[in-house]
Design an enzyme around this catalytic site. Structure first.
Site, PDB file in Angstrom:
ATOM      1  N   ASP A  45       0.798  -1.412   0.235  1.00  0.00           N
ATOM      2  CA  ASP A  45      -0.202   0.279  -0.114  1.00  0.00           C
ATOM      3  C   ASP A  45       0.861   1.301   0.494  1.00  0.00           C
ATOM      4  O   ASP A  45       0.642   2.274  -0.452  1.00  0.00           O
ATOM      5  CB  ASP A  45      -1.023  -0.058   1.343  1.00  0.00           C
ATOM      6  CG  ASP A  45      -0.317   0.089   2.516  1.00  0.00           C
ATOM      7  OD1 ASP A  45       0.855  -0.024   2.449  1.00  0.00           O
ATOM      8  OD2 ASP A  45      -0.943   0.071   3.197  1.00  0.00           O
ATOM      9  N   SER A  46       2.145   0.909  -0.114  1.00  0.00           N
ATOM     10  CA  SER A  46       3.437   2.426  -0.032  1.00  0.00           C
ATOM     11  C   SER A  46       2.871   3.372  -1.551  1.00  0.00           C
ATOM     12  O   SER A  46       3.608   4.206  -2.504  1.00  0.00           O
ATOM     13  CB  SER A  46       4.446   1.389  -0.212  1.00  0.00           C
ATOM     14  OG  SER A  46       5.076   0.405  -0.873  1.00  0.00           O
ATOM     15  N   ASP A  84      -0.887  -6.207  -0.415  1.00  0.00           N
ATOM     16  CA  ASP A  84      -1.501  -5.779   0.489  1.00  0.00           C
ATOM     17  C   ASP A  84      -2.535  -5.456   1.341  1.00  0.00           C
ATOM     18  O   ASP A  84      -3.362  -4.402   0.184  1.00  0.00           O
ATOM     19  CB  ASP A  84       0.009  -4.575   0.649  1.00  0.00           C
ATOM     20  CG  ASP A  84      -0.140  -3.734   1.892  1.00  0.00           C
ATOM     21  OD1 ASP A  84       0.013  -4.509   2.950  1.00  0.00           O
ATOM     22  OD2 ASP A  84       0.296  -3.241   2.176  1.00  0.00           O
ATOM     23  N   LYS A 114      -1.037  -9.845   2.511  1.00  0.00           N
ATOM     24  CA  LYS A 114      -0.462  -9.435   3.773  1.00  0.00           C
ATOM     25  C   LYS A 114      -1.453  -8.517   4.013  1.00  0.00           C
ATOM     26  O   LYS A 114      -2.035  -7.958   3.239  1.00  0.00           O
ATOM     27  CB  LYS A 114       0.409  -8.843   3.524  1.00  0.00           C
ATOM     28  CG  LYS A 114       1.402  -7.771   4.558  1.00  0.00           C
ATOM     29  CD  LYS A 114       3.147  -8.062   4.407  1.00  0.00           C
ATOM     30  CE  LYS A 114       2.488  -6.512   3.615  1.00  0.00           C
ATOM     31  NZ  LYS A 114       2.364  -5.103   4.963  1.00  0.00           N
ATOM     32  N   GLU A 116      -1.704  -5.378   8.044  1.00  0.00           N
ATOM     33  CA  GLU A 116      -1.040  -5.121   8.926  1.00  0.00           C
ATOM     34  C   GLU A 116      -2.014  -5.558  10.065  1.00  0.00           C
ATOM     35  O   GLU A 116      -2.479  -4.413  11.067  1.00  0.00           O
ATOM     36  CB  GLU A 116      -1.317  -3.649   9.377  1.00  0.00           C
ATOM     37  CG  GLU A 116       0.260  -3.269   8.088  1.00  0.00           C
ATOM     38  CD  GLU A 116       0.313  -1.843   7.509  1.00  0.00           C
ATOM     39  OE1 GLU A 116      -0.072  -1.135   8.867  1.00  0.00           O
ATOM     40  OE2 GLU A 116       1.212  -1.255   6.672  1.00  0.00           O
ATOM     41  N   GLU A 183       9.071  -5.178   9.834  1.00  0.00           N
ATOM     42  CA  GLU A 183       9.410  -3.916  10.072  1.00  0.00           C
ATOM     43  C   GLU A 183      10.329  -2.695  10.614  1.00  0.00           C
ATOM     44  O   GLU A 183       9.830  -2.920  11.749  1.00  0.00           O
ATOM     45  CB  GLU A 183       8.109  -3.132   8.889  1.00  0.00           C
ATOM     46  CG  GLU A 183       8.592  -1.691   8.577  1.00  0.00           C
ATOM     47  CD  GLU A 183       7.310  -1.269   7.478  1.00  0.00           C
ATOM     48  OE1 GLU A 183       6.231  -1.932   7.315  1.00  0.00           O
ATOM     49  OE2 GLU A 183       7.605  -0.193   7.610  1.00  0.00           O
TER      50      GLU A 183
HETATM   51  O1  KIV Z   1       3.240  -0.775   1.378  1.00  0.00           O
HETATM   52  C1  KIV Z   1       4.557  -1.662   2.257  1.00  0.00           C
HETATM   53  O2  KIV Z   1       5.291  -1.822   1.091  1.00  0.00           O
HETATM   54  C2  KIV Z   1       4.318  -2.174   3.139  1.00  0.00           C
HETATM   55  C3  KIV Z   1       6.002  -2.325   3.296  1.00  0.00           C
HETATM   56  C4  KIV Z   1       6.661  -1.385   3.838  1.00  0.00           C
HETATM   57  C5  KIV Z   1       6.050  -3.521   4.131  1.00  0.00           C
HETATM   58  O3  KIV Z   1       4.021  -3.072   3.908  1.00  0.00           O
END
Ligand code: KIV
Length: 282
Positions: A45-46, A84, A114, A116, A183
């Site tokens: 989600d980055s 994510d 994935k 959080e 992380e």
């Molecule tokens: O969104 C992302 O890139 C992440 C990583 C920083 C683990 O969740």
């Protein structure tokens, strides 16, 4: 080389082979990551920050993530693709969480999801695993909690926060995740938990003691400089190469160097004469 599965990733960990992982958000980048032999891709989600220019990850939506995941998945015939789950996609009911996880598999065709997850999300983790979807856990810094944490900070330096990292990792493993991302966790703590777990651990700012390493690709390439965490390593300055290339293109267009004959289509004089007869000279 066959496409990675949860089994081959677990085998890498058991054989002490280091797992490599990068983020990707689009087809051409994912193809290069796949062709470079990287084992796993996280469509993080980055992307809300590094692709869409938002100040944090909270603005990523399901539709945005499914679109990016689909283009990445189409590029990967070897690398395992992990989607994510964005903020708001797993915080409500179990059923909504399951539906959102299923969208990534059915619409984007990723290999795993994935999220959080904290200890409060263990039942949801189990529910997704029971659906048959491979799940990656994520402990330490949860960027989606940036508001509550008061910033993107290292997690696990105190006994209380270190205990949280350990208990969450153990609970996620018990819930059935096949790997866990660490992380911004002190290296000593990640190494300790890695030894306690059966499943592989992937570090992003978790030090060298994990089973694998992950970086955000635009950080690696020098393509994003609004925010660079101290654990990131820039290998090349693609951003500078791009800016210089665009400057060169602009100069060539202004000077009439581009487009030349090679980059233009030809046409017979007879056709042009006919046109001029019909419409007059230019
Ligand atoms: O969104 C992302 O890139 C992440 C990583 C920083 C683990 O969740």
């Amino acid at each position: 080389m066959k496409k990675h599965t949860v089994t081959s990733i677990q085998k890498m960990r058991d054989d002490n082979e280091t797992i490599t992982m990068l983020t990707a958000y689009d087809y051409p980048t994912a193809k290069k990551v796949n062709d470079a032999g990287i084992d796993m891709i996280l469509v993080g989600d980055s992307c809300a920050m590094v692709v869409h220019g938002h100040p944090n990850t909270l603005t990523a939506t399901m539709n945005m993530m499914v679109l990016h995941c689909g283009s990445v998945a189409r590029a990967c015939d070897r690398t395992m693709v992990v989607a994510d789950m964005p903020f708001g996609s797993f915080q409500y009911g179990i059923e909504e969480t399951m539906r959102n996880a299923a969208r990534f598999v059915t619409e984007a065709k990723v290999d795993a999801v994935k999220f959080e997850a904290t200890v409060n999300h263990i039942e949801k983790t189990k529910a997704i695993v029971e659906m048959g979807i491979a799940v990656v856990g994520h402990v330490g810094l949860h960027p989606q909690a940036v508001g509550a944490l008061g910033g993107l900070k290292v997690q696990g330096k105190s006994v209380e926060t270190a205990r949280k990292v350990v208990t969450e990792a153990l609970a996620l493993q018990d819930a059935g995740v096949f790997a866990i991302i660490f992380e911004a966790v002190p290296a000593k703590l990640s190494e300790y938990v890695t030894k306690k777990l059966r499943v592989p651990t992937i570090s992003i700012g978790g030090g060298p003691g994990c089973s694998g390493q992950l970086l955000v690709t635009p950080d690696v390439l020098g393509m994003y400089d609004n925010f660079t965490p101290s654990f990131a390593k820039q290998y090349v300055n693609v951003g500078e190469i791009m800016t210089n290339t665009f400057k060169q293109y602009r100069e060539e267009v202004l000077q009439g160097v581009f487009p030349g004959e090679k980059h233009s289509y030809g046409m017979s004089d007879d056709v042009m004469e006919e046109i001029e007869k019909e419409f007059g000279k230019a």
